[in-house]
Each structure stands twice: as C-alpha cells, then as structure tokens.
Write a protein that holds these residues in place. Structure first.
Motif, mmCIF file in Angstrom:
data_model
loop_
_atom_site.group_PDB
_atom_site.id
_atom_site.type_symbol
_atom_site.label_atom_id
_atom_site.label_comp_id
_atom_site.label_asym_id
_atom_site.label_seq_id
_atom_site.Cartn_x
_atom_site.Cartn_y
_atom_site.Cartn_z
ATOM 1 N N GLY A 294 18.277 33.557 37.030
ATOM 2 C CA GLY A 294 17.951 32.252 37.607
ATOM 3 C C GLY A 294 16.485 32.061 37.905
ATOM 4 O O GLY A 294 15.952 30.954 37.749
ATOM 5 N N VAL A 295 15.798 33.123 38.342
ATOM 6 C CA VAL A 295 14.383 32.978 38.690
ATOM 7 C C VAL A 295 13.463 33.011 37.470
ATOM 8 O O VAL A 295 12.245 32.904 37.605
ATOM 9 N N PHE B 124 16.914 32.985 49.557
ATOM 10 C CA PHE B 124 16.228 33.854 48.600
ATOM 11 C C PHE B 124 15.206 33.068 47.776
ATOM 12 O O PHE B 124 14.157 33.620 47.413
ATOM 13 N N GLY B 125 15.495 31.800 47.479
ATOM 14 C CA GLY B 125 14.518 31.013 46.729
ATOM 15 C C GLY B 125 13.142 31.063 47.368
ATOM 16 O O GLY B 125 12.122 31.169 46.682
ATOM 17 N N TRP B 126 13.114 31.055 48.707
ATOM 18 C CA TRP B 126 11.826 31.084 49.399
ATOM 19 C C TRP B 126 11.317 32.490 49.674
ATOM 20 O O TRP B 126 10.101 32.721 49.653
ATOM 21 N N THR B 127 12.188 33.462 49.921
ATOM 22 C CA THR B 127 11.661 34.825 50.090
ATOM 23 C C THR B 127 11.106 35.345 48.761
ATOM 24 O O THR B 127 10.128 36.095 48.744
ATOM 25 N N HIS B 128 11.710 34.918 47.665
ATOM 26 C CA HIS B 128 11.191 35.287 46.342
ATOM 27 C C HIS B 128 9.768 34.765 46.163
ATOM 28 O O HIS B 128 8.869 35.499 45.725
ATOM 29 N N ILE B 129 9.540 33.516 46.536
ATOM 30 C CA ILE B 129 8.208 32.934 46.418
ATOM 31 C C ILE B 129 7.249 33.578 47.416
ATOM 32 O O ILE B 129 6.069 33.792 47.116
ATOM 33 N N PHE C 84 14.712 27.170 41.610
ATOM 34 C CA PHE C 84 15.395 28.450 41.398
ATOM 35 C C PHE C 84 16.734 28.525 42.119
ATOM 36 O O PHE C 84 17.664 29.180 41.652
ATOM 37 N N LYS C 85 16.851 27.870 43.265
ATOM 38 C CA LYS C 85 18.125 27.894 43.990
ATOM 39 C C LYS C 85 19.253 27.377 43.113
ATOM 40 O O LYS C 85 20.357 27.938 43.101
ATOM 41 N N VAL C 86 18.987 26.309 42.376
ATOM 42 C CA VAL C 86 20.034 25.684 41.561
ATOM 43 C C VAL C 86 20.325 26.502 40.317
ATOM 44 O O VAL C 86 21.495 26.705 39.958
ATOM 45 N N THR C 87 19.291 27.009 39.658
ATOM 46 C CA THR C 87 19.549 27.819 38.463
ATOM 47 C C THR C 87 20.245 29.127 38.839
ATOM 48 O O THR C 87 21.127 29.593 38.104
ATOM 49 N N ILE C 88 19.915 29.712 39.980
ATOM 50 C CA ILE C 88 20.628 30.910 40.434
ATOM 51 C C ILE C 88 22.094 30.578 40.655
ATOM 52 O O ILE C 88 22.993 31.318 40.206
ATOM 53 N N ALA C 89 22.374 29.495 41.368
ATOM 54 C CA ALA C 89 23.765 29.135 41.651
ATOM 55 C C ALA C 89 24.553 28.896 40.369
ATOM 56 O O ALA C 89 25.699 29.363 40.229
#
Length: 207
Positions: free
Chosen positions: A197-198, A162-167, A13-18
């Motif tokens: 992204g997510v 955020f990738g990890w707080t989202h999870i 998700f970090k990459v798709t968000i970016a």
C-alpha cells in the motif's frame, strides 16, 4: 469497480493499504499534486476541497472524500477491519477520530513548517514538535497494554495512524524513545499489504 484517486501521501496510503488488506479489486488513478491536478475541475467535481484521496464505488454509486470516511466505508462494505464487539468497535472508531482530529493535522503542520515553509518560523516549528511529541506519547501509553489500537484486533484505526507514523519516519521525526509505539509501528510495517500500500502510486520521499 472501485476507483481511487490519490497521490503519494499519508492520507492516500491509508486507502491503498486498506484496499490491499481487504483484497478488493480497484483501479488507481494518480492525481499529481505537484502538477496541480487536484485543482482541475474534473477532480473538484468529486471533492470541492481539492484534497486526495477520493474513492468512487461504481457498484453502489458512492463517491467519498476524507480518508477516515473512506476507511469506515470500506470496513462497512466488507464487514472487516472493524471489531464486531461493541467496546472494541468503538475503541477503533475513537482512535480513528484521534488520528483525524489530532495526529494527522499536527504532523501535517510539522511537515510544512519544518521541511517546506519558505521561511523557518522557530515558534511554529517548536510548537508542532511539542504537539507531535504529545501525540506520540499518548499513543505510546495506550499501546503499552494492547497489541493494536482497538485491542487485539488490527483495524482501520491502525491503518490510519500508520499512514502518519510512516511519513514521520521518512521525514526524520523519530519516535524510537517510545518503545510501545515503535513496537506497534514495526509490526504494522511488516504486514505484506501495508508494504504494498505504501508503494502506491509511488513511494513517499523526504524533502
């Protein structure tokens, strides 16, 4: 053309968000982790460690694995998502590294031991609950005096974290008692590019 090989995970998700934030054209290739596609020779040729995501940029000939390296590459390629000012730039890089070295590994182990391990090991569960709480508290204290992790500017450090707080939210690892971290998380979650992204290649779900 940029191609991203990924699956529904915090690192992906970090990459798709970016990419959504930057508005770069890209192709998405799903690597189905449950089906073991990350262990196929074609994927291992790009990342011998067999982990997603991988980014391949046909324009430059660059192929990268490790989400933090990919985020730094995209920021450098576009001149965006990293502050220009020296101090703020290194604040962003510092917190990107905190996510890579501390927050991500801790929460990843917590997800495993608390939700997926075939045997519930009380000592491991308690350890990673404690360590994740320490990471949340560290972020909360830092965010008590700034809007984003690097100051006033939204950056790749915020995307990575955020990738990890989202999870964590999806898995029920609440941090509502940390009001500054919660304020920051909610603000990032409201960004349209983050919302897109997510969802790529599919939303993450709990156990």
């Amino acid at each position: 053309m940029i191609t991203v090989f990924t699956d529904s995970s915090p690192n992906g998700f970090k990459v798709t968000i970016a990419l959504e934030e930057l508005g770069l054209p890209y192709a998405l290739e799903q690597v189905n982790l449950h089906a073991g596609e990350h262990r196929q020779s074609s994927f291992l040729a790009m990342n011998p460690h067999g982990r997603i995501p991988v980014l391949r940029d046909e324009q430059t000939g660059v192929t990268l694995f490790e989400s933090s390296a990919i985020l730094l590459y995209l920021a450098e390629k576009t001149g965006r998502l990293l502050p220009e000012a020296l101090t703020a730039r290194w604040e962003a890089i510092k917190w990107l590294q905190f996510h890579s070295a501390s927050m991500g590994p801790i929460l990843g182990q917590r997800v495993h031991f608390e939700l997926f391990a075939p045997t519930r090991l009380r000592e491991a569960i308690d350890r990673y609950r404690s360590l994740s709480e320490e990471a949340f508290a560290t972020l909360d204290r830092h965010l008590s005096s700034r809007v984003f992790l690097a100051g006033d500017s939204y950056s790749i450090a915020d995307i990575a974290t955020f990738g990890w707080t989202h999870i964590a939210v999806i898995c029920g690892f609440g941090f509502e008692h940390h009001r500054h971290l919660t304020r920051w998380h909610d603000a990032v979650a409201r960004r349209p590019a983050v919302g897109r992204g997510v969802m790529l290649p599919a939303p993450a779900t709990g156990p």
